[in-house]
Write an enzyme that holds these catalytic residues in place. Structure first.
Site, PDB file in Angstrom:
ATOM      1  N   LYS A   1      32.192  25.652  13.324  1.00 40.21           N
ATOM      2  CA  LYS A   1      30.700  25.479  13.174  1.00 40.21           C
ATOM      3  C   LYS A   1      29.507  25.697  13.901  1.00 40.21           C
ATOM      4  CE  LYS A   1      32.711  22.203  10.135  1.00 40.21           C
ATOM      5  NZ  LYS A   1      33.562  20.852   9.865  1.00 40.21           N
TER       6      LYS A   1
ATOM      7  N   GLN B   1      32.143  14.825  12.409  1.00 39.31           N
ATOM      8  CA  GLN B   1      33.016  15.728  12.139  1.00 39.31           C
ATOM      9  C   GLN B   1      34.401  14.077  12.204  1.00 39.31           C
ATOM     10  OE1 GLN B   1      33.924  18.174  11.496  1.00 39.31           O
ATOM     11  NE2 GLN B   1      35.416  18.193  10.813  1.00 39.31           N
TER      12      GLN B   1
ATOM     13  N   ASP C   1      26.509  17.187   5.463  1.00 39.33           N
ATOM     14  CA  ASP C   1      27.765  17.687   4.527  1.00 39.33           C
ATOM     15  C   ASP C   1      27.805  16.721   3.680  1.00 39.33           C
ATOM     16  OD1 ASP C   1      29.652  18.489   6.673  1.00 39.33           O
ATOM     17  OD2 ASP C   1      29.789  16.931   7.774  1.00 39.33           O
TER      18      ASP C   1
END
Ligand code: NAP
Length: 297
Positions: A54, A98, A121
């Site tokens: 990412k 994460q 997200d």
């Protein structure tokens, strides 16, 4: 049957290039580059790899990126305090935590602490709720990647029967939700299967579009699909492999060699949905910095 390979790696580069062009325009107009922060807890190898990917994509887009690292022993209170600071920081457009988190931290509490306007997200209940009623929102990166693949490859979804295998909050459910919306891509009749579905093949054989997000290599074989199906394989499992430099190889849920000859189109693993997930996270970060979907109704 000659199948079309849905090349997520190639398409993701196109998407990243488009975003980079947008960033150059922002900067020429005197704005700062979008800024994505990744919160990484512990030292899980897979999480480290995902976050590194990412951050590399941020670089390709011309974004500013920061990785905020915490040890495995971070307390929930410390993590929530860091999230509150990111929520309040005007220099941060979007951030991700994460997953998975260590077992002593309640994932849902962490997700709900994120400002929905910075939730690139798309995991916060505000974004999930808006998605379910068709309002502008941050769509989860994997479901958005799947939709982008269908859209950019010109695969018509209207009136098609889409079978989604897997009902997780991050892939299966939001994907089903998107494909049933009155939009294109969308307008599908959607069936969702899971571990309690008896005779999975009965449903997968009825699919015009089959999306699998399970994490079980070889789950889908040729006897489970109809001729001309479009298959999107989200599954990623690491399998030990003596000939690979890393010592492992990535495999999907679909037995590719067996199933592909029966498909109109299919994603490979790796190089299919994975790169599109990262590109979609970049798309969300760009939106957070330029035209936040939560400001729209
Ligand atoms: P998850 O939370 O573990 O969900 C797996 C789903 O599969 C569950 O709904 C489960 O049913 C269902 N399932 C398990 N065994 C089944 C079976 N035999 N038949 C039918 N359904 C079955 O996983 P996830 O987070 O959605 O991830 C799924 C896979 O996608 C993993 O391999 C993951 O690594 C990968 N992934 C890839 C990307 C990408 O960018 N390519 C992104 C995210 C995830 P129950 O609900 O009944 O347990």
């Amino acid at each position: 049957m000659a199948f079309q390979l849905l090349n997520g790696r190639e398409l993701s580069l196109t998407v990243l290039t488009e975003i980079a062009a947008g960033v150059r325009k922002l900067i020429a107009a005197g704005r700062r580059a979008p800024h994505l922060v990744a919160v990484l807890v512990g030292n899980d190898l897979a999480s480290e790899t995902y976050v590194a990917g990412k951050m590399r994509a941020c670089e390709q887009c011309g974004f500013r990126s920061t990785t905020l690292r915490f040890g495995n022993d971070v307390t929930q209170a410390e993590l929530l305090a860091a999230i509150a600071a990111l929520n309040a920081d005007d220099e941060v457009d979007g951030f991700i935590v994460q997953l998975p988190l260590p077992p002593h931290i309640a994932e849902q509490a962490v997700i709900e602490a994120i400002d929905p306007r910075k939730d690139v997200d798309g995991f916060h209940p505000m974004n999930v709720g808006r998605l379910s009623i068709g309002l502008p929102c941050f769509v989860g990166a994997t479901p958005l990647g799947l939709i982008t693949l269908l859209d950019r490859y010109g695969i018509d979804t209207t009136g098609k029967h889409c079978v989604v295998v897997g009902r997780s909050n991050i892939v299966g459910k939001p994907t089903a939700m998107l494909l049933m919306q009155k939009s294109n891509p969308g307008n599908c009749t959607v069936t969702v299967c899971h571990s309690a579905t008896p005779d999975l093949a009965r449903y997968t054989r009825m699919a015009d579009i089959l999306i699998t997000a399970v994490g079980q290599p070889g789950l889908i074989t040729s006897s489970m699909v109809s001729e001309g199906v479009v298959v999107l394989d989200v599954g990623i499992t690491r399998q030990p492999c003596a000939t690979a430099r890393s010592g492992y190889r990535l495999v999907g849920d679909v037995d590719f060699d067996d199933v592909a000859p029966h498909c109109a189109a299919i994603t490979p693993v790796p190089g299919g949905v994975g790169p599109m997930t990262i590109a979609s996270l970049m798309r969300n970060t760009y939106l957070a910095a330029t035209a936040n979907p939560l400001d729209q109704s």
